[in-house]
Design a protein around this motif. Sequence first.
Motif, PDB file in Angstrom:
ATOM      1  N   THR A   1     -68.039 -12.911  14.365  1.00 35.63           N
ATOM      2  CA  THR A   1     -67.502 -12.132  13.245  1.00 35.63           C
ATOM      3  C   THR A   1     -68.203 -10.775  13.194  1.00 35.63           C
ATOM      4  OG1 THR A   1     -69.192 -12.948  11.743  1.00 35.63           O
ATOM      5  CG2 THR A   1     -67.176 -14.269  11.945  1.00 35.63           C
ATOM      6  N   PRO A   2     -67.626  -9.853  12.456  1.00 37.37           N
ATOM      7  CA  PRO A   2     -68.283  -8.549  12.313  1.00 37.37           C
ATOM      8  C   PRO A   2     -69.696  -8.685  11.778  1.00 37.37           C
ATOM      9  CG  PRO A   2     -66.037  -8.432  11.491  1.00 37.37           C
ATOM     10  CD  PRO A   2     -66.303  -9.887  11.823  1.00 37.37           C
ATOM     11  N   GLU A   3     -69.918  -9.670  10.880  1.00 32.89           N
ATOM     12  CA  GLU A   3     -71.251  -9.864  10.308  1.00 32.89           C
ATOM     13  C   GLU A   3     -72.235 -10.310  11.384  1.00 32.89           C
ATOM     14  OE1 GLU A   3     -68.378 -11.164   9.017  1.00 32.89           O
ATOM     15  OE2 GLU A   3     -68.282  -9.516   7.561  1.00 32.89           O
ATOM     16  N   VAL A   4     -71.780 -11.281  12.161  1.00 37.63           N
ATOM     17  CA  VAL A   4     -72.616 -11.771  13.258  1.00 37.63           C
ATOM     18  C   VAL A   4     -72.933 -10.629  14.215  1.00 37.63           C
ATOM     19  CG1 VAL A   4     -72.633 -13.249  15.302  1.00 37.63           C
ATOM     20  CG2 VAL A   4     -71.774 -14.149  13.132  1.00 37.63           C
ATOM     21  N   PHE A   5     -71.880  -9.906  14.540  1.00 41.77           N
ATOM     22  CA  PHE A   5     -72.017  -8.799  15.488  1.00 41.77           C
ATOM     23  C   PHE A   5     -73.015  -7.771  14.980  1.00 41.77           C
ATOM     24  CE2 PHE A   5     -70.657  -4.586  16.987  1.00 41.77           C
ATOM     25  CZ  PHE A   5     -70.664  -4.783  18.356  1.00 41.77           C
ATOM     26  N   LYS A   6     -72.879  -7.429  13.707  1.00 42.97           N
ATOM     27  CA  LYS A   6     -73.757  -6.432  13.114  1.00 42.97           C
ATOM     28  C   LYS A   6     -75.211  -6.898  13.159  1.00 42.97           C
ATOM     29  CE  LYS A   6     -71.696  -4.165   9.889  1.00 42.97           C
ATOM     30  NZ  LYS A   6     -71.049  -3.919   8.586  1.00 42.97           N
ATOM     31  N   GLY A   7     -75.379  -8.181  12.876  1.00 45.73           N
ATOM     32  CA  GLY A   7     -76.714  -8.749  12.929  1.00 45.73           C
ATOM     33  C   GLY A   7     -77.312  -8.638  14.328  1.00 45.73           C
ATOM     34  N   TRP A   8     -76.526  -8.971  15.311  1.00 48.30           N
ATOM     35  CA  TRP A   8     -76.991  -8.892  16.701  1.00 48.30           C
ATOM     36  C   TRP A   8     -77.393  -7.470  17.073  1.00 48.30           C
ATOM     37  CZ3 TRP A   8     -72.592 -12.049  19.565  1.00 48.30           C
ATOM     38  CH2 TRP A   8     -72.756 -13.412  19.253  1.00 48.30           C
ATOM     39  N   MET A   9     -76.525  -6.555  16.717  1.00 47.91           N
ATOM     40  CA  MET A   9     -76.798  -5.185  17.122  1.00 47.91           C
ATOM     41  C   MET A   9     -78.098  -4.687  16.502  1.00 47.91           C
ATOM     42  SD  MET A   9     -74.454  -4.735  19.274  1.00 47.91           S
ATOM     43  CE  MET A   9     -74.224  -3.031  19.747  1.00 47.91           C
ATOM     44  N   ASN A  10     -78.317  -5.089  15.256  1.00 48.18           N
ATOM     45  CA  ASN A  10     -79.575  -4.699  14.609  1.00 48.18           C
ATOM     46  C   ASN A  10     -80.772  -5.317  15.319  1.00 48.18           C
ATOM     47  OD1 ASN A  10     -78.564  -2.949  12.666  1.00 48.18           O
ATOM     48  ND2 ASN A  10     -78.129  -4.617  11.228  1.00 48.18           N
ATOM     49  N   GLU A  11     -80.609  -6.563  15.697  1.00 48.13           N
ATOM     50  CA  GLU A  11     -81.689  -7.246  16.419  1.00 48.13           C
ATOM     51  C   GLU A  11     -81.975  -6.558  17.753  1.00 48.13           C
ATOM     52  OE1 GLU A  11     -80.163 -11.608  14.863  1.00 48.13           O
ATOM     53  OE2 GLU A  11     -80.743 -11.376  16.980  1.00 48.13           O
ATOM     54  N   ILE A  12     -80.881  -6.252  18.450  1.00 43.16           N
ATOM     55  CA  ILE A  12     -81.058  -5.634  19.777  1.00 43.16           C
ATOM     56  C   ILE A  12     -81.706  -4.268  19.645  1.00 43.16           C
ATOM     57  CG2 ILE A  12     -79.844  -4.766  21.811  1.00 43.16           C
ATOM     58  CD1 ILE A  12     -77.685  -6.920  21.251  1.00 43.16           C
ATOM     59  N   LYS A  13     -81.297  -3.561  18.597  1.00 43.24           N
ATOM     60  CA  LYS A  13     -81.882  -2.249  18.359  1.00 43.24           C
ATOM     61  C   LYS A  13     -83.382  -2.394  18.126  1.00 43.24           C
ATOM     62  CE  LYS A  13     -80.658   0.118  14.595  1.00 43.24           C
ATOM     63  NZ  LYS A  13     -79.875   1.047  13.748  1.00 43.24           N
ATOM     64  N   ALA A  14     -83.733  -3.369  17.316  1.00 47.71           N
ATOM     65  CA  ALA A  14     -85.145  -3.592  17.001  1.00 47.71           C
ATOM     66  C   ALA A  14     -85.935  -4.039  18.236  1.00 47.71           C
ATOM     67  CB  ALA A  14     -85.269  -4.644  15.898  1.00 47.71           C
ATOM     68  N   ALA A  15     -85.301  -4.905  19.011  1.00 43.34           N
ATOM     69  CA  ALA A  15     -85.999  -5.470  20.173  1.00 43.34           C
ATOM     70  C   ALA A  15     -86.179  -4.464  21.298  1.00 43.34           C
ATOM     71  CB  ALA A  15     -85.233  -6.692  20.688  1.00 43.34           C
TER      72      ALA A  15
END
Length: 505
Positions: free
Chosen positions: A436-450
């Motif tokens: 979902t967009p929510e899941v996706f958004k969460g991932w992208m934030n994680e990847i950005k942080a990582a």
Amino acid sequence: MTAEKKIRVRFAPSPTGMVHVGNARTALYNWLFARRTGGEFLLRIEDTDLERSEARYEAQLIEDLHWLGLDWDEGPGRLNGAPEGDFGPYRQSERLDIYAKHTAQLLSEGKAYRCFCTPEELEAERKLAAAEHRPQVYSGRCRNLNSATIEANLTAGKPFAVRLKIEDHPLRFHDLVRGEVEFAPETVSDPILVRSASGTSAGVPVYNYVVTVDDALMGITHVIRGDDHISNTPKQVAIYEAFGWKVPEFAHLSTILGADRERLSKRHGATSIASFREMGYLPEALVNYLALLGWGAEDGKTETFTLDELARVFSLERVTPSPAVFDFDKLNWLNRHYIKLADPQRLAALAQPYFIERLARATAPPEGWFARLLTLILPAVDHLDQLPAKAAAIFDYNAEEARANPENAPLLAAESAQKVLAEFASRVRTHLGPVTPEVFKGWMNEIKAATGIKGKELFHPVRIALTGAHSGPEFDKLLPLIEEGSSLGLGILSVRQRIEQFTGV
RNA sequence: GGCGCUAUCGUCUAGGGGUUAGGACGUGAGAUUCUCAAUCUUAAAACACGGGUUCGAUUCCCGUUAGCGCUACCA
């Protein structure tokens, strides 16, 4: 004008081919003028050219006119099978006896005469005139043949044409868009009314003649047509005069040109109304554009008009006399404008044919999903037949091509891209359920942080992996469409499937 | 060749004896956005030429040029 009889105008196409935009504009201006003035608009079929006229073209023409939103008060093909009217028949092929009767009248009154000149003789006259830099007009040789000669020719079975005897005075007419137009008498010769026929059988009347007889008999008060008829008009005026009929007002519309300033033709691409329809132009856009092609609003600013609005403000006096270049860009702009205004359900119905094969595969009702797809890609198209190309990212995912695309390759080659993709892929692999967009958004934030990667470097690789292109609609809207679409049996790959194919797992 | 029609930004057009020559499409720039589209802001861009008329012509007249149309016993 107010005390005079009701305004009557006509559109008189010949059913020898598809209606193109030039004719459509003529029809539109006639219709607008009639509606604006409370007059009547009629359709007449000019099918005297039996060889080229076809019934299917007549049907097509009627359909095209209706599609544009035009209706008529008299003539064939009226809405709901309404009667054709009291001035019929409305096909010239059914009016032959009328023309014959009028020819006989002219002949007996001495206003027309039989011309026995052969084509060769006429041709010789023309050549001579051209050589002497004179107007190429008929000499009038047969004008005053004595009755004995005529009888002799007749009994000898010599073929003859019927010509109108034109009075020796300037022929002028009033044109609503150009003012007074006058032709010197020496430039207008006695026109043929009826072609020669072998033996005693009646000849076939020519266009200039029948159009005049029809217009007069049908009470046409304003003749609105293309400016290619200007040169015909003096002859027609002479015919009106011979019968003692009132000469109507004229309005000659300028030619529509292509981008090369040559008369618009098939060469310039789509020009028939039917082809615009097939390409997914909305009729209101085409009508609006055509109205603007040669006419402008009084305030000099307003550009968008509905048919009804046009019918309230249109005036022939504001029609421009100069030729206009057909501008597809502006038509596209208007089409985009009307797409934005159009009812979504109507658009869905209009768009469906372009996806007919895809949608036919659906194993679950795709209507809701399709509607959302449309709202996503509609802003990106000029006309509806461009829709499938815009939907390719959803329907036609191809990992191979995504990687190979020369525009994508450099973006993917970056070290950051590889990192992002690896992170993204690992999350997809372990994720259950739709992305979902929510899941996706969460991932992208994680990847950005990582990884510390952000912006284009972060999104571009993912976009390419998911859609094959580095540009496209927002993920928020795109992802649900992909995920839900993948369960409709439409052959759409899910996010997981895409990533698997792309990363080769 | 003859006759006719036409002539303002690249395109569609408004205007009209004295205007910063207006609008729209398209184009450029900027804003927004991961990107594209959309949207918003903004910029550049025109009176074909030569003679008159006039205090003054882009506007009126004439001519030139160019484009188009007609020049058929096509429509």
